[in-house]
Scaffold this motif. Structure first.
Motif, short mmCIF file in Angstrom:
data_model
loop_
_atom_site.label_atom_id
_atom_site.label_comp_id
_atom_site.label_asym_id
_atom_site.label_seq_id
_atom_site.Cartn_x
_atom_site.Cartn_y
_atom_site.Cartn_z
N ALA A 290 64.89 50.73 32.56
CA ALA A 290 65.09 51.15 31.17
C ALA A 290 63.82 51.75 30.57
N GLY A 291 62.73 51.80 31.35
CA GLY A 291 61.49 52.39 30.87
C GLY A 291 60.78 51.55 29.82
N ILE A 292 60.97 50.23 29.87
CA ILE A 292 60.37 49.34 28.87
C ILE A 292 59.06 48.78 29.43
N PRO A 293 57.93 49.07 28.82
CA PRO A 293 56.64 48.56 29.32
C PRO A 293 56.52 47.05 29.16
N LEU A 294 55.65 46.48 29.97
CA LEU A 294 55.36 45.05 29.94
C LEU A 294 53.91 44.86 29.51
N VAL A 295 53.69 44.01 28.52
CA VAL A 295 52.35 43.65 28.06
C VAL A 295 52.14 42.18 28.41
N ALA A 296 51.03 41.86 29.03
CA ALA A 296 50.80 40.48 29.49
C ALA A 296 49.56 39.87 28.85
N VAL A 297 49.70 38.63 28.42
CA VAL A 297 48.60 37.83 27.90
C VAL A 297 48.35 36.70 28.89
N ARG A 298 47.10 36.49 29.29
CA ARG A 298 46.82 35.40 30.22
C ARG A 298 46.81 34.07 29.47
N GLY A 299 47.61 33.12 29.94
CA GLY A 299 47.62 31.78 29.39
C GLY A 299 46.66 30.88 30.15
N ASN A 300 46.49 29.66 29.65
CA ASN A 300 45.55 28.76 30.32
C ASN A 300 46.03 28.38 31.72
N HIS A 301 47.34 28.29 31.95
CA HIS A 301 47.83 27.89 33.27
C HIS A 301 47.65 29.00 34.31
N GLU A 302 47.49 30.23 33.89
CA GLU A 302 47.22 31.30 34.86
C GLU A 302 45.79 31.24 35.39
N ASN A 303 44.99 30.34 34.86
CA ASN A 303 43.64 30.14 35.38
C ASN A 303 43.62 29.11 36.50
N ARG A 304 44.76 28.52 36.80
CA ARG A 304 44.81 27.41 37.75
C ARG A 304 45.52 27.83 39.03
N GLY A 305 45.09 27.24 40.13
CA GLY A 305 45.72 27.50 41.41
C GLY A 305 44.85 28.36 42.32
N VAL A 306 45.14 28.28 43.61
CA VAL A 306 44.35 28.97 44.63
C VAL A 306 44.32 30.48 44.41
N ALA A 307 45.44 31.05 43.95
CA ALA A 307 45.54 32.51 43.80
C ALA A 307 45.41 32.97 42.35
N ALA A 308 44.76 32.17 41.50
CA ALA A 308 44.63 32.54 40.09
C ALA A 308 43.90 33.87 39.91
N GLY A 309 43.05 34.22 40.86
CA GLY A 309 42.30 35.46 40.75
C GLY A 309 43.12 36.72 40.90
N CYS A 310 44.40 36.59 41.24
CA CYS A 310 45.24 37.78 41.42
C CYS A 310 45.81 38.30 40.12
N TRP A 311 45.52 37.63 39.00
CA TRP A 311 46.09 38.04 37.71
C TRP A 311 45.86 39.53 37.43
N SER A 312 44.64 39.98 37.58
CA SER A 312 44.33 41.38 37.26
C SER A 312 44.89 42.37 38.28
N ASP A 313 45.29 41.88 39.45
CA ASP A 313 45.98 42.75 40.40
C ASP A 313 47.35 43.15 39.86
N PHE A 314 47.99 42.21 39.18
CA PHE A 314 49.30 42.48 38.58
C PHE A 314 49.16 43.16 37.22
N PHE A 315 48.14 42.78 36.46
CA PHE A 315 48.00 43.26 35.08
C PHE A 315 46.60 43.85 34.85
N PRO A 316 46.27 44.97 35.48
CA PRO A 316 44.97 45.59 35.25
C PRO A 316 44.87 46.11 33.82
N ALA A 317 43.72 45.96 33.21
CA ALA A 317 43.51 46.38 31.83
C ALA A 317 42.43 47.45 31.77
N PRO A 318 42.48 48.32 30.76
CA PRO A 318 41.48 49.39 30.65
C PRO A 318 40.07 48.87 30.45
N THR A 319 39.93 47.64 29.97
CA THR A 319 38.60 47.06 29.79
C THR A 319 38.02 46.53 31.10
#
Length: 228
Positions: A48-77
């Motif tokens: 449908a061409g609807i963009p997704l905006v993602a905010v990192r929550g505290n639980h996305e900082n936990r777990g062995v693969a937590a570092g993959c967040w920016s692989d899914f949601f790269p930001a211009p900053t």
């Protein structure tokens, strides 16, 4: 639950859908986020061409693969916080990091969130001076952890760093999650000069913005509006 909440998006055609943190309890494999919500988002929103905006929550900082967040949601900053303009509205997407102290056993001595929030605050001070922010008729903050509620370390640190900047900048609305229950805090409450809407984990917040009005409706999985 996520799939039920977004099933009408292709017909309603929102400007974007925001995932406001805690998409999973912890990220143990790179497939965690896909299994939690991105598979359904790809199937329902992408055609449908609807963009997704993602905010990192505290639980996305936990777990062995937590570092993959920016692989899914790269930001211009290049960071987990960023900003963008959509129509008359300017959005600040902030990362509250964790709610516990860096020394907590949860983080195995690997956390440095206090320093990260301080760096983010320095960026925030510049972002609210940008022409895009200053010329917007609506200024909205997306942040998982509410800074003005609770006495946990993360909440308190966010309140100390971010709230003076946001109050002075003339923010119109903050949308939060984290607490798993709905609450509304009008402007002037809890040291915030703008209203704060905290959504629960079984509804979505529909936000309609015009030049003179922001209307937020809390909608359950059956389409019933619980609060406006």
């Amino acid at each position: 639950m996520f799939r039920r909440l977004i099933r009408t998006a292709p017909e309603e055609k929102p400007d974007f859908v925001c995932l406001n943190g805690d998409l999973a309890s912890q990220i143990e494999t790179p497939e965690t986020l896909w299994d939690a919500c991105l598979a359904s988002a790809s199937e329902l929103l992408t055609p449908a061409g609807i963009p997704l905006v993602a905010v990192r929550g505290n639980h996305e900082n936990r777990g062995v693969a937590a570092g993959c967040w920016s692989d899914f949601f790269p930001a211009p900053t290049g960071e987990t916080y960023y900003a963008f303009r959509r129509g008359p509205a300017f959005f600040l997407v902030l990362d509250g990091c964790e709610d516990k102290p860096d020394s907590d056993i949860e983080y195995y001595g690997l956390a440095d969130y206090d320093a990260y929030r301080a760096e983010e605050c320095a960026w925030l001070k510049k972002a609210v001076q940008s022409e895009e922010f200053l010329s917007a008729s609506a200024r909205i903050v997306l942040l998982h952890v509410p800074p003005t509620t609770g006495t946990w370390h993360g909440n308190v640190h966010l309140n100390e760093l971010f709230m003076p900047v946001l109050n002075e900048a003339g923010v119109d609305l903050m949308l939060c999650g984290h607490e798993h229950c709905y609450s509304f805090h009008p402007a002037g409450e809890r040291d915030a000069q703008f209203p704060i809407v905290i959504n629960d984990n079984k509804s979505y917040a529909r936000c309609d913005v015009t030049d003179s009005l922001i209307r937020v409706r809390i909608v359950g999985p059956r389409g019933k509006v619980a609060h406006t």
